[in-house]
Each structure stands twice: as structure tokens, then as C-alpha cells.
Design an enzyme around this catalytic site. Structure first.
Site, PDB file in Angstrom:
ATOM      1  N   LYS A 119       0.821  -1.206   0.000  1.00  0.00           N
ATOM      2  CA  LYS A 119       0.000   0.000   0.000  1.00  0.00           C
ATOM      3  C   LYS A 119       0.858   1.262   0.000  1.00  0.00           C
ATOM      4  O   LYS A 119       2.011   1.279   0.441  1.00  0.00           O
ATOM      5  CB  LYS A 119      -0.945  -0.004   1.206  1.00  0.00           C
ATOM      6  CG  LYS A 119      -1.972  -1.137   1.177  1.00  0.00           C
ATOM      7  CD  LYS A 119      -3.040  -0.909   0.138  1.00  0.00           C
ATOM      8  CE  LYS A 119      -4.019  -2.084   0.032  1.00  0.00           C
ATOM      9  NZ  LYS A 119      -4.854  -2.231   1.222  1.00  0.00           N
TER      10      LYS A 119
ATOM     11  N   ARG B 146      -3.705 -10.391   4.565  1.00  0.00           N
ATOM     12  CA  ARG B 146      -3.928 -10.455   3.113  1.00  0.00           C
ATOM     13  C   ARG B 146      -2.707  -9.868   2.416  1.00  0.00           C
ATOM     14  O   ARG B 146      -2.314  -8.720   2.682  1.00  0.00           O
ATOM     15  CB  ARG B 146      -5.186  -9.665   2.741  1.00  0.00           C
ATOM     16  CG  ARG B 146      -5.545  -9.701   1.261  1.00  0.00           C
ATOM     17  CD  ARG B 146      -6.811  -8.880   1.014  1.00  0.00           C
ATOM     18  NE  ARG B 146      -7.265  -8.962  -0.372  1.00  0.00           N
ATOM     19  CZ  ARG B 146      -6.832  -8.195  -1.362  1.00  0.00           C
ATOM     20  NH1 ARG B 146      -5.912  -7.263  -1.118  1.00  0.00           N
ATOM     21  NH2 ARG B 146      -7.312  -8.347  -2.594  1.00  0.00           N
TER      22      ARG B 146
END
Length: 286
Positions: free
Chosen positions: A231, A265
Site C-alpha cells: 500500500k 492479506r
């Protein structure tokens, strides 16, 4: 009383009815591997859109020890640039791939905010619904999940980031709303997983705050999933492109595990699993 539009049919996959409980029984978090059959996902868009590439990727993740494969056919990339697609578009991408991936024997979650897509995936063998809008975007999603009796991942999201708000308070309010929707639809509470939605509707600072204050979500008494993989907040600390954020992803995920996350995840299954195993081994020596 009208019959449900979603008959209660057990998932076709091999995960079984207690898939979530099984995933949460391990001594360290279960690892969910990302499989994007999309042309535009922020990190790996286009790499696995061909069926043979998707199946090869799924097999590789299974070899690496993945616990769940999360398959998505619409980019929900954080920030900007994701192009909304129709349910028909998603289904066209999933149909050549999903049954083959499900047949590999690892539990599959379907990453979609559309009930029509989730219903198809469950009929093809998916065992978990992963809704990036936490049951709040498609009114048919909660009834579907309830009718099928499958676990659901409820992710926090916002249309736009607002740096002025307390993001953890916003998350709590969002989850209370999602849990009310779930309860009214008849979703069993033990079937629900919460996801703080790292990067979604959040500034880089807010993503880090969400991770730092993850324990505040213990108030719900539900398992937490964290997906910080590659991210952009990582680049705000250490400038990098998505493919160069492995170390930052692992750092974030280890902190999440320390703060109670039960599912991680990730795009990088082998490396993440190794980090979780080593951290657990060290902590067990105390």
C-alpha cells in the site's frame, strides 16, 4: 413469506462449513493470497487476467503455503484510478478461472461488492465473501451472505479521505452500521470478520494510525483481517513503487499480528508466511 432469492446451498468448494473457524485455529494469522484477474489493479494489474496465468499463480501460492486465495475481478485500488466495471464484466473475467482455482482445494474468497458476482462465485466453489464496502454498497449482499451461510469480510471504506477526522472513530461507526445490517439480514455474528481497510478512504497517516490503534477494534469481539500489502502509505515513509514495498508490507503485517490480526492479506505469500512463522517462533520462547 416470500422465498429468499438466494437458496441456502452449501458452497461447492472443499473448504467445508467451518472454514472460518478452521482458518482462525492456527498459532499465528492465516495468510490470504491476492489473485487479481483484472487489467488495472494497483500492483499486479494484467499479470493474471489470462486463465492459465491465474491458475499458475494460484498453484504457486498453494505451494508457498497460502491458507486462502482471494480472487477479485474488479480493481478496487485505493486512492484514484480504479475504473468501475459492471457485474457482467466481472463475471466474464471470473468464469474462465474460478472453478479451476476452487478445484485446487484451498478456500476461496470472492473480492466483490456486487451480490450478483458473489452469488456466482459461491456457486462455483468460493467459501467466503470479501466486501470492500462492508455490506453497505449493494443492498442484496447481506441477504445473500445470510442465505448462503458463509463467512463475510466487512471492510471499512470511504468515498474520499478526510485528514481532519479521527479515522478509528470513523471505522467504529462504520462497523456498527455494517453489523446492524448483518444482524437484520440474519448473518450469524460468528461468520463476520472485520477489515480496517488500510489505504481505502484514508490518508497515509490515517492508514498508519489504523494499524497502530488496531486493538481498539477488539471492542467488537470479532476476528480482524489486515491487508497492508504494497500500500501507498509505505512509500510515504520509504519512497518506493508497489513492487518495492515487500519489507514495508511485512513490517506492517507483523505489527498487525502483534495487535491481534488473525488473517493477513498479501501479494507475497512465501515471504509473509516466513515472517509470521519466525515471529511466532521467537515469541514462543519467552
Amino acid at each position: 413469506m416470500n422465498a429468499s432469492p438466494f437458496p441456502s446451498v452449501p458452497p461447492a468448494g472443499s473448504a467445508g462449513p467451518d472454514v472460518l473457524r478452521t482458518l482462525l485455529e492456527g498459532p499465528f494469522p492465516a495468510v490470504m493470497g491476492v489473485l487479481n484477474v483484472t487489467p488495472d489493479s494497483f500492483s499486479d494489474g494484467g499479470k493474471f487476467i489470462a486463465p492459465e496465468q491465474a491458475l499458475a499463480r494460484a498453484r504457486a501460492m498453494i505451494t508457498d503455503g497460502v491458507d486462502i486465495i482471494d480472487i477479485g475481478a474488479e480493481s478496487t485500488r485505493p486512492y484514484t484510478g480504479a475504473q468501475p466495471v459492471t457485474a457482467d464484466d466481472e463475471l466474464a473475467r471470473l468464469k474462465p478461472v474460478l472453478a479451476g482455482v476452487a478445484a485446487l482445494g484451498v478456500p476461496i474468497s470472492i473480492d466483490s461488492m456486487k451480490a450478483e458476482v458473489a452469488a456466482f462465485a459461491l456457486d462455483q466453489g468460493a467459501a467466503i465473501v470479501n466486501d470492500v464496502w462492508g455490506l453497505q454498497r449493494d443492498a442484496a449482499m447481506a441477504p445473500l451472505v445470510a442465505a448462503k451461510g458463509v463467512p463475510v469480510i466487512v471492510m471499512h471504506n470511504r468515498d474520499n479521505a478526510d485528514p481532519s477526522i479521527d479515522i478509528v472513530t470513523d471505522m467504529k461507526t462504520f462497523f456498527l452500521r455494517s453489523l446492524d445490517i448483518a444482524a437484520r439480514a440474519g448473518i450469524a455474528r460468528e461468520k463476520i470478520v472485520l477489515d480496517p481497510g488500510i489505504g481505502f478512504g484514508k490518508t497515509a497517516e490515517q492508514s498508519m494510525i489504523a494499524l497502530a490503534r488496531l486493538r481498539e477494534l477488539d471492542m467488537f469481539g470479532l476476528p480482524i483481517l489486515v491487508g497492508a500489502s504494497r500500500k501507498r502509505f509505505i512509500a510515504s515513509v520509504s519512497p518506493s513503487e508497489p513492487s518495492g514495498r515487500l519489507a514495508g508490507s511485512i513490517a506492517a503485517h507483523l505489527i498487525a499480528a502483534q495487535r491481534g490480526a488473525r488473517i493477513i492479506r498479501t501479494h507475497d505469500v512465501a515471504e509473509t508466511l516466513q515472517a509470521l512463522r519466525v515471529a511466532h517462533a521467537i515469541e514462543s520462547k519467552q
